[in-house]
Scaffold this motif. Structure first.
Motif, PDB file in Angstrom:
ATOM      1  N   MET A   1       0.842  -1.196   0.000  1.00  0.00           N
ATOM      2  CA  MET A   1       0.000   0.000   0.000  1.00  0.00           C
ATOM      3  C   MET A   1       0.878   1.246   0.000  1.00  0.00           C
ATOM      4  N   LYS A   2       0.584   2.150  -0.944  1.00  0.00           N
ATOM      5  CA  LYS A   2       1.371   3.371  -1.064  1.00  0.00           C
ATOM      6  C   LYS A   2       0.490   4.582  -0.775  1.00  0.00           C
ATOM      7  N   ILE A   3       1.111   5.589  -0.199  1.00  0.00           N
ATOM      8  CA  ILE A   3       0.416   6.833   0.127  1.00  0.00           C
ATOM      9  C   ILE A   3       0.965   7.946  -0.749  1.00  0.00           C
ATOM     10  N   GLY A   4       0.059   8.797  -1.241  1.00  0.00           N
ATOM     11  CA  GLY A   4       0.495   9.913  -2.066  1.00  0.00           C
ATOM     12  C   GLY A   4      -0.309  11.160  -1.824  1.00  0.00           C
TER      13      GLY A   4
ATOM     14  N   GLU B   1     -11.934  -0.789   6.892  1.00  0.00           N
ATOM     15  CA  GLU B   1     -12.899  -1.110   5.839  1.00  0.00           C
ATOM     16  C   GLU B   1     -12.227  -1.836   4.671  1.00  0.00           C
ATOM     17  N   LEU B   2     -10.924  -1.643   4.495  1.00  0.00           N
ATOM     18  CA  LEU B   2     -10.217  -2.309   3.407  1.00  0.00           C
ATOM     19  C   LEU B   2     -10.176  -3.821   3.603  1.00  0.00           C
ATOM     20  N   ARG B   3     -10.128  -4.242   4.861  1.00  0.00           N
ATOM     21  CA  ARG B   3     -10.145  -5.669   5.191  1.00  0.00           C
ATOM     22  C   ARG B   3      -9.109  -6.461   4.398  1.00  0.00           C
ATOM     23  N   GLY B   4      -7.890  -5.914   4.386  1.00  0.00           N
ATOM     24  CA  GLY B   4      -6.783  -6.602   3.738  1.00  0.00           C
ATOM     25  C   GLY B   4      -6.616  -6.302   2.263  1.00  0.00           C
ATOM     26  N   LEU B   5      -7.515  -5.518   1.690  1.00  0.00           N
ATOM     27  CA  LEU B   5      -7.412  -5.179   0.277  1.00  0.00           C
ATOM     28  C   LEU B   5      -6.258  -4.211   0.070  1.00  0.00           C
ATOM     29  N   ASP B   6      -5.407  -4.482  -0.918  1.00  0.00           N
ATOM     30  CA  ASP B   6      -4.267  -3.614  -1.206  1.00  0.00           C
ATOM     31  C   ASP B   6      -4.701  -2.527  -2.176  1.00  0.00           C
ATOM     32  N   MET B   7      -4.541  -1.268  -1.770  1.00  0.00           N
ATOM     33  CA  MET B   7      -4.880  -0.120  -2.609  1.00  0.00           C
ATOM     34  C   MET B   7      -3.775   0.920  -2.458  1.00  0.00           C
ATOM     35  N   ASP B   8      -3.485   1.654  -3.519  1.00  0.00           N
ATOM     36  CA  ASP B   8      -2.597   2.812  -3.429  1.00  0.00           C
ATOM     37  C   ASP B   8      -3.476   4.041  -3.222  1.00  0.00           C
TER      38      ASP B   8
ATOM     39  N   VAL C   1       1.267   7.877   6.317  1.00  0.00           N
ATOM     40  CA  VAL C   1       2.245   6.795   6.168  1.00  0.00           C
ATOM     41  C   VAL C   1       2.784   6.372   7.534  1.00  0.00           C
ATOM     42  N   ALA C   2       2.833   7.301   8.486  1.00  0.00           N
ATOM     43  CA  ALA C   2       3.245   6.932   9.842  1.00  0.00           C
ATOM     44  C   ALA C   2       2.224   5.986  10.472  1.00  0.00           C
ATOM     45  N   ILE C   3       0.935   6.224  10.223  1.00  0.00           N
ATOM     46  CA  ILE C   3      -0.106   5.331  10.732  1.00  0.00           C
ATOM     47  C   ILE C   3       0.011   3.955  10.076  1.00  0.00           C
TER      48      ILE C   3
ATOM     49  N   LEU D   1       0.773   0.312  11.937  1.00  0.00           N
ATOM     50  CA  LEU D   1      -0.105  -0.853  11.791  1.00  0.00           C
ATOM     51  C   LEU D   1       0.550  -1.981  10.999  1.00  0.00           C
ATOM     52  N   GLY D   2       1.805  -1.789  10.591  1.00  0.00           N
ATOM     53  CA  GLY D   2       2.503  -2.810   9.822  1.00  0.00           C
ATOM     54  C   GLY D   2       2.053  -2.917   8.387  1.00  0.00           C
ATOM     55  N   LEU D   3       1.461  -1.840   7.852  1.00  0.00           N
ATOM     56  CA  LEU D   3       0.949  -1.850   6.478  1.00  0.00           C
ATOM     57  C   LEU D   3       1.877  -1.151   5.499  1.00  0.00           C
ATOM     58  N   SER D   4       3.001  -0.617   5.990  1.00  0.00           N
ATOM     59  CA  SER D   4       3.952   0.068   5.122  1.00  0.00           C
ATOM     60  C   SER D   4       5.354  -0.190   5.643  1.00  0.00           C
ATOM     61  N   ALA D   5       6.318  -0.185   4.729  1.00  0.00           N
ATOM     62  CA  ALA D   5       7.709  -0.422   5.108  1.00  0.00           C
ATOM     63  C   ALA D   5       8.240   0.741   5.949  1.00  0.00           C
TER      64      ALA D   5
END
Length: 333
Positions: free
Chosen positions: A1-4, A264-271, A287-289, A293-297
């Motif tokens: 998952m990427k944040i922009g 709400e994503l329930r494991g769905l990968d979205m950018d 991205v800090a959040i 939560l272990g969802l970003s490097a």
């Protein structure tokens, strides 16, 4: 998952949208503006990578009058090396980039002239992604367009024009559900007609929907993306500004709402593209959040480029304008 975040780094001293008035057009002005825009774009991308912000919506005005008939300068050839170098950097750092053409791009307009100019604009913006050597996962995000008193005709007209697009452009176009006219259901119908992927906007869905729960809506939209051709589904994220008219984006990330949305994503990968007024400031918190939560490097161990540099006396005047003025001239949605 990427944040922009879109187009403008509020804290940076440069703009990637230097331009000039049409009446002042000259090849010299064009070359100076494009050179400044590409330099600033590279600086923004480098800063984003250092922060772990790996999704960026580039501004449409990198080449002033890029699709206008006045611009006959061979900018594609002149700046081929610069575009290629930016594309190489994007691929080397696993960045995701996109464009969101302005509101005048309306493929379903009844006006042949508007349709023609819309296609020319998509070709121009797509050609920049081509020059960067990027594949079809770098997208051109547009809205369905106008209703013109007949929903079915508006959708079928979009489909007919979409079928005429150059294949290189068609491979990049994605359509976004909006907050007033065309809901997720309409976009799903358009997908059936054209195969166009749906770039889901959670806030627009909250404003206009047919009672689809958010987790279901997310999965319906994500299913329109081909894993290889289109990549990880993109989406826009925002929330309602408190005390403002319905549909006005918040000025700052609401951390609790964002955390709730992630469930709400329930494991769905979205950018996720944050359409929030303070741009990189909210993106850094988001991205800090994700990291929490272990969802970003974790943040990469690379130096962060400076947000400001000494003024360049050779830069065009527009390149040194204040950040607020620059931000006001950039598209945000």
């Amino acid at each position: 998952m990427k944040i922009g975040y879109p187009c403008v780094n509020e804290a940076m001293d440069c703009s990637a949208a230097n331009t000039f008035r049409l009446a002042s057009y000259s090849e010299e002005r064009l070359v100076a503006a494009v050179a400044a825009n590409l330099t600033c774009l590279r600086r923004m991308l480098e800063w984003n990578v250092a922060q772990g912000l790996l999704f960026f919506r580039m501004g449409s005005g990198i080449v002033p009058f890029g699709s206008h008939e006045i611009n006959t300068f061979p900018w594609q050839k002149h700046f081929a090396a610069e575009f290629r170098a930016i594309g190489d950097y994007i691929r080397a750092n696993d960045l995701r980039v996109s464009f969101h053409p302005d509101q005048f791009v309306v493929l379903n307009s009844p006006s042949p002239d508007i349709v023609r100019r819309s296609i020319e604009e998509l070709i121009y913006q797509g050609s920049m992604l081509d020059l960067m050597g990027l594949d079809g996962t770098a997208k051109l995000q547009i809205h369905v367009g106008g209703l013109y008193g007949d929903r079915e005709l508006a959708l079928s007209r979009f489909a007919a024009v979409h079928a005429t697009l150059p294949e290189a452009v068609k491979a990049r176009v994605v359509v976004e559900n909006d907050d007033r006219l065309f809901s997720l259901r309409d976009c799903l119908h358009l997908h059936e007609l054209t195969g166009v992927p749906i770039l889901f906007d959670n806030f627009h869905h909250e404003c206009l929907n047919h009672d689809e729960p958010m987790p279901e809506a997310l999965r319906l939209a994500a299913a329109t993306w081909h894993p290889a051709r289109d990549g990880v589904p993109m989406m826009d994220y925002s929330s309602q500004a408190v005390g403002e008219r319905k549909g006005k984006h918040t000025g700052d990330l609401v951390d609790d709402l964002f955390r709730g949305f992630l469930t709400e994503l329930r494991g769905l990968d979205m950018d996720l593209m944050l359409e929030i007024k303070n741009k990189e400031a909210s993106a850094l918190r988001a991205v800090a959040i994700l990291r929490e939560l272990g969802l970003s490097a974790p943040a990469p161990n690379v130096p962060s480029p400076p947000l400001t540099l000494p003024p360049d006396p050779k830069a065009p005047a527009k390149a040194r304008r204040g950040k607020k003025e620059a931000a006001a001239k950039m598209e945000e949605s």
